[in-house]
Design a protein around this motif. Structure first.
Motif, mmCIF file in Angstrom:
data_model
loop_
_atom_site.group_PDB
_atom_site.id
_atom_site.type_symbol
_atom_site.label_atom_id
_atom_site.label_comp_id
_atom_site.label_asym_id
_atom_site.label_seq_id
_atom_site.Cartn_x
_atom_site.Cartn_y
_atom_site.Cartn_z
ATOM 1 N N ASP A 134 0.825 -1.210 0.000
ATOM 2 C CA ASP A 134 0.000 0.000 0.000
ATOM 3 C C ASP A 134 0.860 1.261 0.000
ATOM 4 O OD1 ASP A 134 -2.328 -1.487 -0.004
ATOM 5 O OD2 ASP A 134 -2.560 -1.436 2.179
ATOM 6 N N LEU A 135 1.986 1.219 0.720
ATOM 7 C CA LEU A 135 2.870 2.374 0.733
ATOM 8 C C LEU A 135 3.487 2.581 -0.647
ATOM 9 C CD1 LEU A 135 4.425 4.664 2.015
ATOM 10 C CD2 LEU A 135 6.057 3.006 2.934
ATOM 11 N N VAL A 136 3.957 1.506 -1.267
ATOM 12 C CA VAL A 136 4.562 1.628 -2.594
ATOM 13 C C VAL A 136 3.536 2.129 -3.603
ATOM 14 C CG1 VAL A 136 5.708 0.388 -4.455
ATOM 15 C CG2 VAL A 136 6.289 -0.135 -2.082
ATOM 16 N N ALA A 137 2.280 1.669 -3.494
ATOM 17 C CA ALA A 137 1.238 2.135 -4.404
ATOM 18 C C ALA A 137 0.969 3.619 -4.209
ATOM 19 C CB ALA A 137 -0.039 1.323 -4.190
ATOM 20 N N ALA A 138 0.942 4.064 -2.939
ATOM 21 C CA ALA A 138 0.735 5.484 -2.654
ATOM 22 C C ALA A 138 1.892 6.316 -3.201
ATOM 23 C CB ALA A 138 0.584 5.703 -1.149
ATOM 24 N N GLU A 139 3.114 5.801 -3.035
ATOM 25 C CA GLU A 139 4.273 6.488 -3.607
ATOM 26 C C GLU A 139 4.136 6.625 -5.114
ATOM 27 O OE1 GLU A 139 8.402 5.663 -2.242
ATOM 28 O OE2 GLU A 139 7.443 3.856 -1.426
ATOM 29 N N ARG A 140 3.837 5.526 -5.769
ATOM 30 C CA ARG A 140 3.782 5.520 -7.231
ATOM 31 C C ARG A 140 2.755 6.532 -7.746
ATOM 32 N NH1 ARG A 140 5.691 2.037 -10.756
ATOM 33 N NH2 ARG A 140 6.080 0.480 -9.124
ATOM 34 N N ALA A 141 1.570 6.523 -7.142
ATOM 35 C CA ALA A 141 0.520 7.440 -7.590
ATOM 36 C C ALA A 141 0.943 8.894 -7.415
ATOM 37 C CB ALA A 141 -0.768 7.166 -6.826
ATOM 38 N N GLU A 142 1.581 9.184 -6.279
ATOM 39 C CA GLU A 142 1.991 10.558 -6.019
ATOM 40 C C GLU A 142 3.125 10.977 -6.939
ATOM 41 O OE1 GLU A 142 1.951 11.946 -1.929
ATOM 42 O OE2 GLU A 142 3.969 12.723 -2.237
ATOM 43 N N TYR A 143 4.103 10.109 -7.142
ATOM 44 C CA TYR A 143 5.234 10.455 -7.995
ATOM 45 C C TYR A 143 4.767 10.729 -9.418
ATOM 46 C CZ TYR A 143 8.232 8.462 -4.300
ATOM 47 O OH TYR A 143 8.860 8.188 -3.115
ATOM 48 N N GLU A 144 3.904 9.874 -9.924
ATOM 49 C CA GLU A 144 3.442 10.043 -11.295
ATOM 50 C C GLU A 144 2.691 11.360 -11.469
ATOM 51 O OE1 GLU A 144 1.219 6.521 -12.099
ATOM 52 O OE2 GLU A 144 3.017 5.271 -12.439
ATOM 53 N N ALA A 145 1.877 11.716 -10.461
ATOM 54 C CA ALA A 145 1.131 12.973 -10.539
ATOM 55 C C ALA A 145 2.078 14.168 -10.500
ATOM 56 C CB ALA A 145 0.121 13.047 -9.396
ATOM 57 N N LEU A 146 3.075 14.105 -9.633
ATOM 58 C CA LEU A 146 4.002 15.232 -9.504
ATOM 59 C C LEU A 146 4.892 15.375 -10.738
ATOM 60 C CD1 LEU A 146 4.969 14.786 -5.753
ATOM 61 C CD2 LEU A 146 3.710 16.713 -6.724
#
Length: 281
Positions: A134-146
């Protein structure tokens, strides 16, 4: 020596303030200075409401003097200290330091994450949940948006490991089971004690028996969990000293008339432990 600030998430005012030694010149071979250097990412405390000054600059100065490149993480606080945000911030910081290790003369296998009080909780969350899906998924979503918004510092970070090579936790919070949850942020990875596993990085932790803000049993319980899982750790429980001592030196405690006689020893003990732990691997 260079000082610069990296904007990691402008929406939450998350930054990484770097103070790094200059790389040795080609003519300086063998270099008279250690190269590559260990790195420490520092997370000040402040109850997720502010970031303590006493746990910022004096700590940076102390680790610089010991030969570390330093990175001060201004993680999510206030209204932004919700869900996975602080853990994502810490993961991003570790990945970013490793992504730029060669540029900054950092050894990517010697990156420590250090936190005080609530900052210790941030370090504990990443240390116990760094491989959580879940942490890695949250990271991925945020990084891609930024990255899509043009925040270039996030590009390619998931190619680098987020597991710190060591955790340093100073009079840290490790769970929220001792406070009224309504008075604290709802953090997705808030319980670090139950989440300790054999994959938790080697940990140095210390506290004081007179801490009236964060129960010293928080550190004791975390140390017990580390022992249970066979994680390498060193634990120091000083008898005297109020909460928020930082380096426990006058530089960080100008507002205090007196300091405990031996709590300052944590820093030298920690530095020796870090180097010995990394050499022994």
């Amino acid at each position: 020596m260079r000082n610069f600030t990296v904007d990691l998430n402008p929406h939450r005012s998350v930054t990484l303030e770097a103070t790094v030694f200059d790389r040795p010149l080609d003519s300086e071979q063998p270099t008279p200075l250690e190269h590559p250097r260990p790195a420490v990412i520092i997370c000040p405390g402040g109850g997720y409401e502010f970031l303590s000054q006493r746990e910022s600059d004096p700590v940076v100065a102390s680790f610089l003097a010991a030969g570390f490149n330093t990175y001060l993480l201004r993680y999510s606080i206030g209204e932004h200290a919700l869900g996975p945000n602080p853990a994502v911030d810490a993961a991003r910081a570790v990945r970013w330091v490793r992504a730029h290790a060669d540029e900054h003369g950092v050894d990517p296998t010697r990156v420590a994450l250090l936190g005080f009080s609530a900052g210790g909780h941030v370090a504990g969350m990443l240390g116990t949940h760094w491989d959580d899906a879940d942490l890695v998924a949250a990271e991925r979503a945020e990084y891609e948006a930024l990255v899509a918004e043009g925040v270039a510092a996030n590009s390619g970070l998931l190619d680098f490991d987020s597991r710190p090579d060591a955790i340093v936790a100073c009079y840290a919070v490790f769970s929220m089971d001792w406070v009224d949850r309504r008075s604290r942020p709802g953090l997705t990875f808030g319980d670090c004690i139950e989440a300790v596993s054999q994959a938790t990085p080697p940990t140095f932790l210390w506290t004081t028996n007179e801490d009236a803000t964060v129960p010293p049993t928080q550190s004791l319980r975390f140390a017990t969990a580390l022992a249970r899982e066979g994680v390498e750790f060193e634990y120091h429980h000083f008898d005297r000293g109020a909460h928020g001592l930082s380096t426990a030196t006058p530089l960080a405690n100008a507002d205090r008339a007196a300091l405990p006689e031996n709590a300052h020893a944590w820093l030298a003990l920690c530095l020796a432990w870090l180097r010995a732990t990394w050499v022994s691997r």
